[in-house]
Write an enzyme that holds these catalytic residues in place. Sequence first.
Site, PDB file in Angstrom:
ATOM      1  CG  ASP A  59      -0.279  -0.307   2.495  1.00 12.01           C
ATOM      2  OD1 ASP A  59       0.838   0.188   2.725  1.00 12.01           O
ATOM      3  OD2 ASP A  59      -0.866  -1.059   3.305  1.00 12.01           O
ATOM      4  CG  ASP A  61       0.819   4.312   4.346  1.00 12.05           C
ATOM      5  OD1 ASP A  61      -0.358   4.033   4.032  1.00 12.05           O
ATOM      6  OD2 ASP A  61       1.555   3.535   4.978  1.00 12.05           O
ATOM      7  CG  ASP A 139       8.235   2.355  13.143  1.00  4.02           C
ATOM      8  OD1 ASP A 139       8.590   2.949  12.099  1.00  4.02           O
ATOM      9  OD2 ASP A 139       7.486   1.359  13.128  1.00  4.02           O
TER      10      ASP A 139
HETATM   11  P1  ATP Z   1       3.982  -2.394   5.627  1.00  8.73           P
HETATM   12  O1  ATP Z   1       4.837  -2.741   4.477  1.00  8.73           O
HETATM   13  O2  ATP Z   1       3.700  -3.540   6.493  1.00  8.73           O
HETATM   14  O3  ATP Z   1       2.763  -1.569   5.299  1.00  8.73           O
HETATM   15  P2  ATP Z   1       4.817   0.070   6.842  1.00  8.73           P
HETATM   16  O4  ATP Z   1       6.181   0.506   7.256  1.00  8.73           O
HETATM   17  O5  ATP Z   1       4.147   0.835   5.759  1.00  8.73           O
HETATM   18  O6  ATP Z   1       4.931  -1.454   6.519  1.00  8.73           O
HETATM   19  P3  ATP Z   1       2.521   0.719   8.415  1.00  8.73           P
HETATM   20  O7  ATP Z   1       1.973   0.006   9.590  1.00  8.73           O
HETATM   21  O8  ATP Z   1       1.728   0.782   7.171  1.00  8.73           O
HETATM   22  O9  ATP Z   1       3.944   0.077   8.151  1.00  8.73           O
HETATM   23  O10 ATP Z   1       2.869   2.198   8.901  1.00  8.73           O
HETATM   24  C1  ATP Z   1       3.237   3.228   7.981  1.00  8.73           C
HETATM   25  C2  ATP Z   1       4.343   4.082   8.588  1.00  8.73           C
HETATM   26  O11 ATP Z   1       3.859   4.751   9.751  1.00  8.73           O
HETATM   27  C3  ATP Z   1       5.569   3.320   9.052  1.00  8.73           C
HETATM   28  O12 ATP Z   1       6.461   3.104   7.998  1.00  8.73           O
HETATM   29  C4  ATP Z   1       6.126   4.252  10.114  1.00  8.73           C
HETATM   30  O13 ATP Z   1       6.835   5.300   9.537  1.00  8.73           O
HETATM   31  C5  ATP Z   1       4.884   4.823  10.736  1.00  8.73           C
HETATM   32  N1  ATP Z   1       4.441   4.040  11.901  1.00  8.73           N
HETATM   33  C6  ATP Z   1       3.530   3.060  11.922  1.00  8.73           C
HETATM   34  N2  ATP Z   1       3.341   2.582  13.152  1.00  8.73           N
HETATM   35  C7  ATP Z   1       4.159   3.255  13.956  1.00  8.73           C
HETATM   36  C8  ATP Z   1       4.427   3.243  15.361  1.00  8.73           C
HETATM   37  N3  ATP Z   1       3.813   2.389  16.165  1.00  8.73           N
HETATM   38  N4  ATP Z   1       5.341   4.128  15.836  1.00  8.73           N
HETATM   39  C9  ATP Z   1       5.957   5.007  15.015  1.00  8.73           C
HETATM   40  N5  ATP Z   1       5.754   5.063  13.709  1.00  8.73           N
HETATM   41  C10 ATP Z   1       4.871   4.212  13.166  1.00  8.73           C
HETATM   42 MG    MG Z   2       2.153   0.613   4.988  1.00  2.67          MG
END
Ligand code: ATP
Ligand code: MG
Length: 433
Positions: A59, A61, A139
Site C-alpha cells: 500500500d 501512505d 519508528d
Molecule cells: P507495511 O509494508 O507492512 O505496510 P509500513 O512501514 O508501511 O509497513 P505501516 O503500519 O503501514 O507500516 O505504517 C506506515 C508508517 O507509519 C511506518 O512506515 C512508520 O513510519 C509509521 N508508523 C507506523 N506505526 C508506527 C508506530 N507504532 N510508531 C511510530 N511510527 C509508526
Molecule cells: Mg504501509
Amino acid sequence: MSEQPLEPTRLSAHEHNVTRKRVDANALDVTDRLTQAGYQAMLVGGCVRDLLLGVQPKDFDVATSATPEQVRHLFRRSRLIGRRFRIAHVRYGRDIIEVSTFRKSQSADEHDERRHDASGLILRDNVYGSLHEDAFRRDFTVNALYYDPISGEVLDFVGGLKDLAANQLRFIGEPRVRIREDPVRILRALRFQAKLGFSLDPAIKAELPETAQLLEAIPAARLFDEVLKLFMSGYAAKAWELLASSPLCAVLFPATPKAANLVRVAMANTDARIAENKPVTPGFLVAVLLWDDYLARSVTLEATHKPAEARALAASEAVAAQQQITAIPRRFSHFARDVWGLQGRLEKRQARSISRVFEHGRFRAAYDFLLFRAASDHSAELEEAATWWTIYQECEPDERDAMLDARRSAEPKPRRRRRRRRQNSAEQKPADS
Ligand code: ATP
Ligand code: MG
C-alpha cells in the site's frame, strides 16, 4: 532529541530507483492534488522503503502538511478515522489511500503526563508538526524516508538510506524510550525483520527481555491486529520462528508450545497460500495456535465431564484465555471451534456421519487441519484418516458409496450391540422385579 539535523539528505531523481511509474496512480492523484492546493505532500514509510529495495509495496501512505479536515475538504470521497490520531482515508473504488498529517512526537524530555503514562506510554499523539518533525516521530529509520513525486527527490532526515543499504533495522532515537512510548514497536521490529530479512540493531535485541511484558498494557484489539499483520503478510514462518525464539512469545501466546510442529507447518502453508493468491483466514491460525491448549484442557475436563461437553468447554476456555491477550473476533473463534470439533469425526469416519461431515461448511478447513496434524505428528493413524478423506473427496459418487460401505462393514455391527443391550436388560429384569 537535541541535535536533529534540520536539513535532510536529498537524493535527486537520477540518484535512486523510485519513479512515478512505480507508484500507484491513486496515491499520485492524492499527492498531486494536495500539492496543487498549496500543501506539502509526499509518499512515506513502507512504500518508499519497499520501492527503494525494489519490492512492490502493498500500500502507499501519504504524509501531508494539510490537516485531516483540509484533506477531507479537498477529496469528496474521503473520511476521517482513528482515535489515537486522526487520519484521512481517500477512496478510489476499492482502493484506499491513507493520508496522515505531519505530526511531531512528544519525546520523553518534554514529558507531559497528559500524553504519557507513568511508564512512558503514549496516550495521545495528535500534535501536528513539520515534515522534519514527522520524520523523527516514526519508528525505524528505514520507515522514515520520503519520496516527493513532483521533484522526484528522496528525503532522509534520520540516516534511513544508510541503514537500508546495510539491511539494518534501527530505531530513531533510544530504543528503550521508543519502546516505552509504544511497546507495539517491538512487534513491528520482528515483523520487518521477518519481512525484509534485515538484522535487528543489537540495541533493540538487548531491550527485548525487559520490555516484552510492556505488551500486556496494550489493548487486546490492537495486539490482535498487529499479530495478524505478523502472520498474514506472506512471511509467517519466519515471523513465528523469530517470535518463538524471543521473550515476546510467552507474553503473546503463553499456551502455545514454542516448538509446536503444527504451528510451523501451518505458518509455512499460510505463506504458500498467500504466494499463490489463495484465501487465508485468521480463524485457521487461531485453531493452530490454540490446538495444544484445547487438547490439554479437553483431557483434563474429560475426567469430570462427558467427552462432548469436555471438548466444548475446553474450546471455550482456550479461546477465553487467549482473548485476554489478543482479542479474537467471534467469527474467527467460531471458525477455530468448528475446525476442532470436526477433528474427532474426521478421524473416526463413522459411516453414519461421513456425509454430514463432508457437507459441513468447515469441512475443507478441518480437512486441511487434519493434513497438518498428520504431517506434523508423524502419526500413522492420522495419516491414514487424512489419505482416506483425500480419496473420498476426489473420487466419483459410486466409488464414494463403496468407501462408505467399506466403512460400514468395518464398524461393529449395530445389531450385535442391540442384542447385548437386550441381554443386559434380560439379566437385569429379574432383579428389578
Ligand atoms: P507495511 O509494508 O507492512 O505496510 P509500513 O512501514 O508501511 O509497513 P505501516 O503500519 O503501514 O507500516 O505504517 C506506515 C508508517 O507509519 C511506518 O512506515 C512508520 O513510519 C509509521 N508508523 C507506523 N506505526 C508506527 C508506530 N507504532 N510508531 C511510530 N511510527 C509508526
Ligand atoms: Mg504501509
